[in-house]
Design a protein around this motif. Structure first.
Motif, PDB file in Angstrom:
ATOM      1  N   VAL A 167       0.834  -1.208   0.000  1.00 36.07           N
ATOM      2  CA  VAL A 167       0.000   0.000   0.000  1.00 36.07           C
ATOM      3  C   VAL A 167       0.867   1.255   0.000  1.00 36.07           C
ATOM      4  O   VAL A 167       0.365   2.364  -0.223  1.00 36.07           O
ATOM      5  CB  VAL A 167      -0.956   0.010   1.213  1.00 36.07           C
ATOM      6  N   ASN A 168       2.151   1.093   0.262  1.00 31.06           N
ATOM      7  CA  ASN A 168       3.104   2.198   0.166  1.00 31.06           C
ATOM      8  C   ASN A 168       4.457   1.617  -0.234  1.00 31.06           C
ATOM      9  O   ASN A 168       4.908   0.625   0.347  1.00 31.06           O
ATOM     10  CB  ASN A 168       3.230   2.931   1.502  1.00 31.06           C
ATOM     11  N   LYS A 169       5.094   2.213  -1.252  1.00 35.95           N
ATOM     12  CA  LYS A 169       6.365   1.713  -1.750  1.00 35.95           C
ATOM     13  C   LYS A 169       7.428   2.800  -1.656  1.00 35.95           C
ATOM     14  O   LYS A 169       7.245   3.898  -2.192  1.00 35.95           O
ATOM     15  CB  LYS A 169       6.245   1.265  -3.216  1.00 35.95           C
ATOM     16  N   SER A 170       8.529   2.485  -0.987  1.00 33.30           N
ATOM     17  CA  SER A 170       9.628   3.442  -0.894  1.00 33.30           C
ATOM     18  C   SER A 170      10.939   2.685  -0.699  1.00 33.30           C
ATOM     19  O   SER A 170      11.102   1.941   0.271  1.00 33.30           O
ATOM     20  CB  SER A 170       9.394   4.409   0.278  1.00 33.30           C
ATOM     21  N   PHE A 171      11.856   2.863  -1.651  1.00 35.83           N
ATOM     22  CA  PHE A 171      13.182   2.244  -1.566  1.00 35.83           C
ATOM     23  C   PHE A 171      14.158   3.180  -2.277  1.00 35.83           C
ATOM     24  O   PHE A 171      14.161   3.270  -3.505  1.00 35.83           O
ATOM     25  CB  PHE A 171      13.187   0.869  -2.232  1.00 35.83           C
ATOM     26  N   ASP A 172      14.941   3.918  -1.498  1.00 36.50           N
ATOM     27  CA  ASP A 172      15.866   4.874  -2.093  1.00 36.50           C
ATOM     28  C   ASP A 172      17.133   4.966  -1.252  1.00 36.50           C
ATOM     29  O   ASP A 172      17.288   4.272  -0.253  1.00 36.50           O
ATOM     30  CB  ASP A 172      15.205   6.245  -2.251  1.00 36.50           C
ATOM     31  N   GLU A 204       9.491   2.636  -7.527  1.00 32.59           N
ATOM     32  CA  GLU A 204       8.532   2.170  -8.535  1.00 32.59           C
ATOM     33  C   GLU A 204       8.808   0.730  -8.970  1.00 32.59           C
ATOM     34  O   GLU A 204       7.983   0.121  -9.661  1.00 32.59           O
ATOM     35  CB  GLU A 204       8.572   3.090  -9.761  1.00 32.59           C
ATOM     36  N   ASP A 205       9.949   0.198  -8.582  1.00 29.46           N
ATOM     37  CA  ASP A 205      10.312  -1.163  -8.976  1.00 29.46           C
ATOM     38  C   ASP A 205       9.941  -2.213  -7.922  1.00 29.46           C
ATOM     39  O   ASP A 205      10.205  -3.399  -8.112  1.00 29.46           O
ATOM     40  CB  ASP A 205      11.823  -1.247  -9.248  1.00 29.46           C
ATOM     41  N   ILE A 206       9.330  -1.782  -6.808  1.00 29.89           N
ATOM     42  CA  ILE A 206       8.906  -2.703  -5.760  1.00 29.89           C
ATOM     43  C   ILE A 206       7.708  -3.526  -6.251  1.00 29.89           C
ATOM     44  O   ILE A 206       6.792  -2.992  -6.883  1.00 29.89           O
ATOM     45  CB  ILE A 206       8.515  -1.935  -4.481  1.00 29.89           C
ATOM     46  N   ARG A 207       7.718  -4.811  -5.974  1.00 27.62           N
ATOM     47  CA  ARG A 207       6.571  -5.664  -6.325  1.00 27.62           C
ATOM     48  C   ARG A 207       5.316  -5.219  -5.564  1.00 27.62           C
ATOM     49  O   ARG A 207       5.385  -4.856  -4.391  1.00 27.62           O
ATOM     50  CB  ARG A 207       6.848  -7.118  -5.945  1.00 27.62           C
ATOM     51  N   SER A 208       4.182  -5.317  -6.225  1.00 28.56           N
ATOM     52  CA  SER A 208       2.915  -4.962  -5.584  1.00 28.56           C
ATOM     53  C   SER A 208       2.398  -6.075  -4.673  1.00 28.56           C
ATOM     54  O   SER A 208       1.683  -5.806  -3.705  1.00 28.56           O
ATOM     55  CB  SER A 208       1.860  -4.639  -6.646  1.00 28.56           C
ATOM     56  N   VAL A 238      11.840  -8.710  -3.393  1.00 25.98           N
ATOM     57  CA  VAL A 238      11.299  -7.382  -3.124  1.00 25.98           C
ATOM     58  C   VAL A 238      11.011  -6.644  -4.433  1.00 25.98           C
ATOM     59  O   VAL A 238       9.969  -5.989  -4.573  1.00 25.98           O
ATOM     60  CB  VAL A 238      12.292  -6.564  -2.266  1.00 25.98           C
ATOM     61  N   PHE A 239      11.910  -6.777  -5.404  1.00 18.79           N
ATOM     62  CA  PHE A 239      11.762  -6.034  -6.655  1.00 18.79           C
ATOM     63  C   PHE A 239      11.105  -6.889  -7.740  1.00 18.79           C
ATOM     64  O   PHE A 239      11.091  -8.128  -7.665  1.00 18.79           O
ATOM     65  CB  PHE A 239      13.126  -5.548  -7.139  1.00 18.79           C
TER      66      PHE A 239
END
Length: 263
Positions: A167-172, A204-208, A238-239
């Motif tokens: 429900v929230n994706k963040s990986f930076d 944006e590359d995180i799996r849903s 994860v991706f």
């Protein structure tokens, strides 16, 4: 007379059918209600999560984990355990929880394949030797399904699978204090010194969706309160499948400490 008799007979048969159907409907409704009231337990659980997105084994490119910090560790869960017999020895537990799988890490790397972007958003892939900071903050709506074994008066064992929707994706993060070579390990070098950093964002590359297993124990403090400790291990990376900006796959691996109240 014959017509009156036919009408009377039809009326009796119709009434009998209505009564029979009403009785069957009441029985079905009673069974439906009893399924949710007999040999069933409901829990509300507060969960603390520790872990991270990690490769299976430390890749050669990562020379040293300099720091690790779990973040946003709190989750909430509601579940129901349907016992399969009156002795309440074995049961099936189904839940719904909102949880965060978040961390911040810093590592020393060598020839670490990654992708960075400049101020205009243009991306460049290459190999970096230096230091990397990674921040992951992903929230999931999770459906866990477990088999529960009531070992003793105080202990339950449970294990099963889960399905999660992001429900929230963040990986930076960013690279710093090192050398980035474009394309290949011997490509054109770009040096990052002082306050200079190279940023990356793979949100944006995180799996849903994710699928995995969980296993754990539950200790009953009293008839209403219990604590639990379990581990969850993702089978899906994860991706997304076509993600190539990191040369190794990463998986969500977390331990969960829970505090539950039984209604």
């Amino acid at each position: 007379m014959k017509n009156k008799l036919k009408v009377f007979t039809t009326t009796v048969l119709f009434s009998t059918c209505l009564i029979s159907n009403a009785q069957e409907s009441e029985k079905s409704e009673s069974k439906f209600k009893s399924f949710f009231t007999d040999n069933i337990e409901y829990q509300a659980k507060l969960q603390l999560t520790l872990g991270g997105a990690s490769p299976l084994g430390i890749p050669a490119q990562i020379r040293k984990i300099e720091s690790f910090k779990p973040t946003n560790v709190v989750g909430l869960e509601a579940n129901a355990t349907k016992w399969l017999n009156d002795e309440q020895k074995y049961g099936i537990r189904v839940g719904l929880k909102i949880e965060s799988r978040a961390m911040k890490t810093q590592a020393e790397v060598k020839n670490y394949f990654t992708q960075i972007e400049d101020d205009s958003g243009a991306r460049t892939t290459g190999y970096f030797t230096g230091h990397v900071v990674t921040r992951a903050n992903n929230s999931y709506l999770t459906l866990p399904v477990s088999f529960v074994w009531n070992i003793s008066e105080k202990w339950n064992f449970y294990g099963g699978f889960y399905i999660s929707a992001a429900v929230n994706k963040s990986f930076d993060g960013y690279i710093y204090d090192g050398v980035f070579r474009e394309g290949t390990p011997i490509g054109e070098p770009a040096t990052f010194e002082g306050t200079a950093i190279g940023i990356y964002d793979f949100s944006e590359d995180i799996r849903s969706f994710q699928f995995g297993e969980q296993i754990g124990f539950e200790y009953k403090i009293n008839p209403q309160f219990s604590i639990s400790l379990d581990g969850s291990f993702a089978n899906t990376a994860v991706f997304k499948k076509d993600f190539e900006a990191i040369s190794f796959k990463m998986y969500n691996i977390f331990g969960n400490l829970g505090f539950a109240y039984k209604f």
